[in-house]
Each structure stands twice: as C-alpha cells, then as structure tokens.
Design an enzyme around this catalytic site. Structure first.
Site, PDB file in Angstrom:
ATOM      1  N   GLN A  51      -4.564  -0.822  -7.617  1.00 33.59           N
ATOM      2  CA  GLN A  51      -5.310   0.016  -6.841  1.00 33.59           C
ATOM      3  C   GLN A  51      -5.835   1.215  -7.420  1.00 33.59           C
ATOM      4  O   GLN A  51      -5.410   1.838  -8.290  1.00 33.59           O
ATOM      5  CB  GLN A  51      -4.201   0.352  -5.431  1.00 33.59           C
ATOM      6  CG  GLN A  51      -4.835   1.107  -4.290  1.00 33.59           C
ATOM      7  CD  GLN A  51      -3.946   1.328  -3.270  1.00 33.59           C
ATOM      8  OE1 GLN A  51      -2.718   2.129  -3.499  1.00 33.59           O
ATOM      9  NE2 GLN A  51      -4.208   0.914  -2.088  1.00 33.59           N
ATOM     10  N   ASP A  91       0.878  -1.133  -0.029  1.00 26.43           N
ATOM     11  CA  ASP A  91      -0.067  -0.089   0.028  1.00 26.43           C
ATOM     12  C   ASP A  91       0.740   1.215  -0.056  1.00 26.43           C
ATOM     13  O   ASP A  91       0.276   2.395  -0.265  1.00 26.43           O
ATOM     14  CB  ASP A  91      -0.873  -0.061   1.142  1.00 26.43           C
ATOM     15  CG  ASP A  91      -2.011   0.984   1.225  1.00 26.43           C
ATOM     16  OD1 ASP A  91      -2.460   1.225  -0.207  1.00 26.43           O
ATOM     17  OD2 ASP A  91      -2.508   1.437   2.111  1.00 26.43           O
ATOM     18  N   SER A  96      -7.258   5.875  -0.560  1.00 26.20           N
ATOM     19  CA  SER A  96      -7.396   4.600  -1.324  1.00 26.20           C
ATOM     20  C   SER A  96      -8.952   4.198  -1.383  1.00 26.20           C
ATOM     21  O   SER A  96      -9.568   4.243  -0.292  1.00 26.20           O
ATOM     22  CB  SER A  96      -6.645   3.295  -0.425  1.00 26.20           C
ATOM     23  OG  SER A  96      -5.042   3.820  -0.718  1.00 26.20           O
TER      24      SER A  96
END
Length: 293
Positions: free
Chosen positions: A280, A206, A230
């Site tokens: 993502q 991440d 996110s």
C-alpha cells in the site's frame, strides 16, 4: 459502526450487496467514526461485487486505486466489467461510484484451484497470540487528548481482536523502526467459505499497514498537521485461510519519499503458512499548521 454493530454478522451484512442489474450492485456504507468511508470497506465490497460474477474461482490478486474520499452516509454503486473468462483464470474490473463519480477502481484476478510448486518465506520469530493480551490502541491516560470522533474510532471494540507484538503509542514521537507485527482474528466463528474469509481479510488488511511508514519520522498519524490517506492497495492470496483463527500481520515500510509512504505486509496463519501479502501507498503530507485551520 456503533457499539451494537460490532459483531462479524453485522459487518458481513455490508458485503451482502444488492443486485440492481447485470454487473451492477449497490452496497451500504459503514461509519467507523471518521466521517468518511473506510478504505477497507470499499475494497471488500468491490471484491464481493467481482465475486458475484464468477463461478468456481477464487481471487488470487487485486490491485486498487483510491480516487476520491467516500461519504459514509451514502451507499456505493459497484459496476463490474467482465474482462475475461478462461478455463483457469477470470479477470474483472470494478468501479465504485458515489454521487456520479468514481471513488475507487479495482482490477482483480480469479483462478481455479490447482497444485504446483510450493515455497514461502518463514514467519518471523515472535511471541504467539496466547503470550499477548488485547490492549487499547490508545493508552488509557491519553484518550482524553482525542477529539470525540477519534475517541470513538480508536476505542470502540470492533469485530476483530488485535494483539500487538510491539506496543505502539501513537503519541510517542520517538523515531522507531518501520515495523509492526500484529496478531488478529474475527471474534466469532465463520462458515468454511473462502469467499467470506478472503473478503474479510481484504477489509481488515487496510488496518495498520501504511501507518507503519510514519514510525521512522517521529510523527503520529493522529497529528492534525499530517494529511494522511491511502492512495492504492494491492493484495495477493497465496493459500487458503481462516480469519476466525489467529493470523499474524507482519508489516514494514521500506520507503517514504515525495510525500508518499510505502508499506508491505505478509499474513501468516497460526501454523506459519504464508496465506497472503499486501502492499500500500499512502499520502504523507505534513503541513506547518493543522489542515482545518
């Protein structure tokens, strides 16, 4: 995470979930200095909760949605649904809950190790980690421009070492190609356990990924006018990996549109094997004035 809490052993304690009931677990929250839960934490803890209900299987993919901001000062409850257990594959659905509300949902699939066809894309031709040095993410002369909270977040030495192939100054507003290439590894040796290595890779995946989408637009993720968060995260694990040895994170952003940035990543080991891939999406909404005004 405070300065004394930056070693891998301390990080792993956050993944040692407390069993409350069958399929129900509790994890403590990590404060990286932003005031909210780091997405990689709840991703990794959700995966560890799912692992706690499986045997003889390794995760090969996960897909998660971030639904709400988490409070880093409170624990998170993880509820696991055992969707299917087959001879080769097992599937789990995990809900991460805080204050009675779901903050993340994850579906993940596990597989018994088996042999099969094998091919992969080549690793990019980049300098190796021994040709690079560890640098602060923020240039020393610009650290004073940060708020105390962001200064702590971006200058504290964490449990992972990062060496950037491309030096990226987040204050530089010159548009750039949407590419980041970063070598990283855990600072301490780890046991030979794929559960540990894949959980830690989920955590660290991440970092740096969706911010790649800001590079072509001359906007910094530190800009107070930018609402940046996110939205979802996906991972595929292709081959066994060791996160206490060098891994290359090859990130690029093929698209940004409709206030969303999209980025993909490929993770290669030091020998050029493709061990994992990521994708993502993040909210990229630019306000005329800073959010907090």
């Amino acid at each position: 995470m405070t300065n004394q809490d930056n070693d891998i052993d301390t990080l792993l304690q956050y993944f040692a979930l407390e069993t409350l009931e069958v399929n129900l677990f509790r994890g403590q929250s990590l404060d990286i200095g932003t005031g909210r839960i780091f997405g990689g934490q709840v991703l990794a803890q959700s995966l560890k909760a799912a692992y706690s209900t499986t045997r003889e299987h390794q995760v090969h993919s996960l897909h998660a949605y971030f639904l709400r901001e988490g409070d880093c000062h409170k624990p998170v409850i993880f509820e696991v649904e055992r969707v299917r257990d087959g001879r080769t594959f097992s599937n789990r659905r995990v809900s991460a809950i805080q204050n009675g509300k779901t903050i993340l949902i994850m579906s993940c699939s596990f597989q018994k190790l088996e042999s099969g066809f094998d091919h992969q894309a080549p690793m990019p031709d980049v300098p190796g980690p021994d040709e690079l040095t560890e640098k602060t993410l923020i240039p020393i002369d610009k650290i004073r421009q940060l708020s105390p909270r962001m200064r702590r977040t971006l200058t504290t030495q964490g449990p992972f070492e990062f060496r950037f192939v491309n030096d990226v100054d987040p204050f530089d507003e010159t548009p750039k190609k949407p590419i980041k290439r970063i070598w990283f590894r855990a600072r301490s040796p780890l046991p030979d356990d794929q559960v540990v290595h894949r959980t830690l890779l989920t955590f660290v995946s991440d970092y740096h990924l969706v911010s790649t989408a800001t590079l072509p637009h001359g906007i910094s993720y530190l800009d107070p006018r930018l609402q940046f968060a996110s939205l979802d995260h996906a991972m595929w694990f292709h081959r066994p990996l060791k996160i206490d040895d060098w891994l290359l994170y090859d990130c690029d952003s093929p698209s940004a549109s409709e206030a969303r940035g999209f980025a993909t990543g490929h993770v290669f080991d030091i020998n050029g094997k493709l061990v994992a891939s990521t994708a993502q999406q993040g909210l990229m909404r630019l306000w005329d004035k800073p959010e907090n005004t």
